[in-house]
Design a protein around this motif. Sequence first.
Motif, PDB file in Angstrom:
ATOM      1  N   UNK A  43       0.995  -1.159   0.100  1.00 19.83           N
ATOM      2  CA  UNK A  43       0.005   0.059  -0.017  1.00 19.83           C
ATOM      3  C   UNK A  43       0.951   1.120   0.033  1.00 19.83           C
ATOM      4  N   UNK A  44       1.972   1.061   0.766  1.00 16.40           N
ATOM      5  CA  UNK A  44       2.912   2.253   0.858  1.00 16.40           C
ATOM      6  C   UNK A  44       3.618   2.656  -0.566  1.00 16.40           C
ATOM      7  N   UNK A  45       4.063   1.641  -0.973  1.00 16.76           N
ATOM      8  CA  UNK A  45       4.611   1.637  -2.460  1.00 16.76           C
ATOM      9  C   UNK A  45       3.453   2.274  -3.551  1.00 16.76           C
ATOM     10  N   UNK A  46       2.288   1.680  -3.459  1.00 13.40           N
ATOM     11  CA  UNK A  46       1.088   2.147  -4.240  1.00 13.40           C
ATOM     12  C   UNK A  46       0.848   3.623  -4.384  1.00 13.40           C
ATOM     13  N   UNK A  47       0.640   3.815  -2.959  1.00 19.66           N
ATOM     14  CA  UNK A  47       0.301   5.210  -2.781  1.00 19.66           C
ATOM     15  C   UNK A  47       1.339   6.265  -3.151  1.00 19.66           C
ATOM     16  N   UNK A  48       2.601   6.034  -2.772  1.00 19.39           N
ATOM     17  CA  UNK A  48       3.672   6.991  -3.084  1.00 19.39           C
ATOM     18  C   UNK A  48       3.988   7.065  -4.848  1.00 19.39           C
ATOM     19  N   UNK A  49       3.710   5.935  -5.366  1.00 19.34           N
ATOM     20  CA  UNK A  49       3.679   5.972  -6.777  1.00 19.34           C
ATOM     21  C   UNK A  49       2.625   6.709  -7.604  1.00 19.34           C
ATOM     22  N   UNK A  50       1.492   6.380  -6.855  1.00 21.43           N
ATOM     23  CA  UNK A  50       0.134   7.370  -7.389  1.00 21.43           C
ATOM     24  C   UNK A  50       0.338   8.762  -7.306  1.00 21.43           C
ATOM     25  N   UNK A  51       0.768   9.251  -5.956  1.00 19.40           N
ATOM     26  CA  UNK A  51       0.764  10.495  -5.759  1.00 19.40           C
ATOM     27  C   UNK A  51       1.844  11.213  -6.492  1.00 19.40           C
ATOM     28  N   UNK A  52       3.027  10.405  -6.654  1.00 24.78           N
ATOM     29  CA  UNK A  52       4.090  11.260  -7.524  1.00 24.78           C
ATOM     30  C   UNK A  52       3.663  11.293  -8.881  1.00 24.78           C
ATOM     31  N   UNK A  53       2.934  10.356  -9.357  1.00 21.93           N
ATOM     32  CA  UNK A  53       2.663  10.322 -10.998  1.00 21.93           C
ATOM     33  C   UNK A  53       1.571  11.678 -11.020  1.00 21.93           C
ATOM     34  N   UNK A  54       0.709  11.829 -10.318  1.00 23.47           N
ATOM     35  CA  UNK A  54      -0.234  12.695 -10.276  1.00 23.47           C
ATOM     36  C   UNK A  54       0.299  14.175 -10.323  1.00 23.47           C
ATOM     37  N   UNK A  55       1.702  14.312  -9.395  1.00 26.37           N
ATOM     38  CA  UNK A  55       1.901  15.537  -9.252  1.00 26.37           C
ATOM     39  C   UNK A  55       2.895  15.934 -10.457  1.00 26.37           C
ATOM     40  N   UNK A  56       3.611  14.955 -11.139  1.00 28.30           N
ATOM     41  CA  UNK A  56       4.447  15.177 -12.028  1.00 28.30           C
ATOM     42  C   UNK A  56       3.593  15.421 -13.581  1.00 28.30           C
ATOM     43  N   UNK A  57       2.543  14.811 -13.585  1.00 31.86           N
ATOM     44  CA  UNK A  57       1.729  14.835 -14.882  1.00 31.86           C
ATOM     45  C   UNK A  57       1.231  16.445 -14.748  1.00 31.86           C
ATOM     46  N   UNK A  58       0.634  16.728 -13.433  1.00 28.66           N
ATOM     47  CA  UNK A  58       0.015  18.200 -13.323  1.00 28.66           C
ATOM     48  C   UNK A  58       0.904  19.121 -13.302  1.00 28.66           C
TER      49      UNK A  58
END
Length: 203
Positions: A43-58
């Motif tokens: 869960x920690x790895x998934x959450x970190x991955x999703x958050x970083x992708x949202x930030x860099x895309x935006x």
Amino acid sequence: MSTENPPPEQAASSSEDAETTPASDAPKGGSGKLLALLFGVASAGLVLDVITKIIVVAHLEGNAPLKVLGGLFYLDVLRNPGAAFSMATGLTWLLALLAIAVVGVIVWLAPKLRSPGWAVGLGLVLGGACGNLGDRLFRAPGPLQGHVVDFLSFLAPGGQVFPVFNVADSCITCGGILVVLLSLLGRDYDGTVHRKQKKADRS
């Protein structure tokens, strides 16, 4: 006639025999804690991955690469239809199915775990696989065809030194290395330890 026991030298062998013993630190009946460890790491790895992708895309997609840590990394957003190192770019749907299979195998194996090290390793792989699978399922151009968001470029932008990757890729790599290392050390997922015991040579 008297019967004598064979001398110790006759019972000795120069070959190495595998010996399997339960791990002394393997939790007994502790599968619940190991399940929590596995899925907590995932869960920690998934959450970190999703958050970083949202930030860099935006904030970074379409912009010039951003140098961080003095040029150790560049934030350079790319959309990858293939696997690591941009392989199999035309088989996005197959990669998605393979990721689903990996997730299924780990979930099936999870209740059998008796090794904290394996729980951490498989948790990292699970979290990373789910992170990239989410891209393939929900990002453009469509389900099972989505392109994975990569944004970490080592030492130079555009993957000049090393292919651009993301947090999910890092989790999969670290988890895979940990599982391989544990296997080489003879430590199984069920808590048993395989040791090679070298017996005394004949005198």
